[in-house]
Write an enzyme that holds these catalytic residues in place. Sequence first.
Site, PDB file in Angstrom:
ATOM      1  N   HIS A  53       0.770  -1.156  -0.048  1.00  0.00           N
ATOM      2  CA  HIS A  53       0.017   0.126  -0.106  1.00  0.00           C
ATOM      3  C   HIS A  53       0.897   1.424  -0.033  1.00  0.00           C
ATOM      4  O   HIS A  53       0.489   2.266  -0.751  1.00  0.00           O
ATOM      5  CB  HIS A  53      -0.961   0.206   1.174  1.00  0.00           C
ATOM      6  CG  HIS A  53      -1.904  -1.144   1.425  1.00  0.00           C
ATOM      7  ND1 HIS A  53      -2.014  -1.849   2.528  1.00  0.00           N
ATOM      8  CD2 HIS A  53      -2.878  -1.416   0.500  1.00  0.00           C
ATOM      9  CE1 HIS A  53      -2.894  -2.682   2.446  1.00  0.00           C
ATOM     10  NE2 HIS A  53      -3.673  -2.475   1.232  1.00  0.00           N
ATOM     11  N   ARG A 103      -1.934  -6.373  -8.135  1.00  0.00           N
ATOM     12  CA  ARG A 103      -0.973  -7.223  -8.084  1.00  0.00           C
ATOM     13  C   ARG A 103      -0.827  -8.413  -9.359  1.00  0.00           C
ATOM     14  O   ARG A 103       0.083  -8.189  -9.990  1.00  0.00           O
ATOM     15  CB  ARG A 103      -0.920  -7.881  -6.691  1.00  0.00           C
ATOM     16  CG  ARG A 103      -0.750  -6.828  -5.613  1.00  0.00           C
ATOM     17  CD  ARG A 103      -1.292  -7.327  -4.434  1.00  0.00           C
ATOM     18  NE  ARG A 103      -2.695  -7.678  -4.287  1.00  0.00           N
ATOM     19  CZ  ARG A 103      -3.450  -8.209  -3.340  1.00  0.00           C
ATOM     20  NH1 ARG A 103      -2.932  -8.253  -1.977  1.00  0.00           N
ATOM     21  NH2 ARG A 103      -4.923  -8.396  -3.524  1.00  0.00           N
ATOM     22  N   SER A 107      -2.860  -7.677   2.978  1.00  0.00           N
ATOM     23  CA  SER A 107      -3.145  -7.413   4.385  1.00  0.00           C
ATOM     24  C   SER A 107      -3.556  -9.077   4.997  1.00  0.00           C
ATOM     25  O   SER A 107      -3.215  -9.492   6.000  1.00  0.00           O
ATOM     26  CB  SER A 107      -4.284  -6.596   4.682  1.00  0.00           C
ATOM     27  OG  SER A 107      -3.700  -5.341   4.356  1.00  0.00           O
TER      28      SER A 107
END
Length: 164
Positions: free
Chosen positions: A19, A93, A131
Amino acid sequence: MNRIGAIYPGTFDPVTNGHLDIIERSSRLFARVIVAILVNPQKETLFSVEERRHLLVRSIPEEISNVEVDVFRGLLVDYARQRQAGIIIRGIRAVSDYEYELQMALMNRRLEPSIETFFMLPAENYSYLSSRLVRELAQNSGSLEGLVPELVAKALEEKYGRTR
Ligand code: PNS
């Protein structure tokens, strides 16, 4: 709609180096970047919204002065209109992200055609980072080195009942 202001929305539970990489890249592209944390009562998160905000604020390097951290509820396009930001930034990604991101970007476009979604690639060494994986690693005492800022690693360890 303002094309200078960009919103980088997400859950940020917690913020990762991936991030932060996108935040840094976008801060060089746009005059103003709003990192917007979604408050979603339907979604259970490890960190409260205040904790997520705190971790983000503390993790963004001080020299980046055109980035602010905010919190939003409801639809992203409504928030973007309210903040007069014409750009939504999302990090992609791998190909596996694409389908969900495409759906979301097209729905947002249908809701507000004047807002454009920008897809950005993080540095390749963060291309597998999420995350969710970071939480899993922390829960099982895996090393978080290089994946999250020190402050976030500490917060994760405290959440899972370990201290350094
Ligand atoms: O970090 P995430 O969980 O991938 O972020 C998802 C987020 C917060 C960007 C997305 O869920 C969102 O924008 N939610 C707000 C509701 C909304 O506007 N949904 C998209 C149109 S249906």
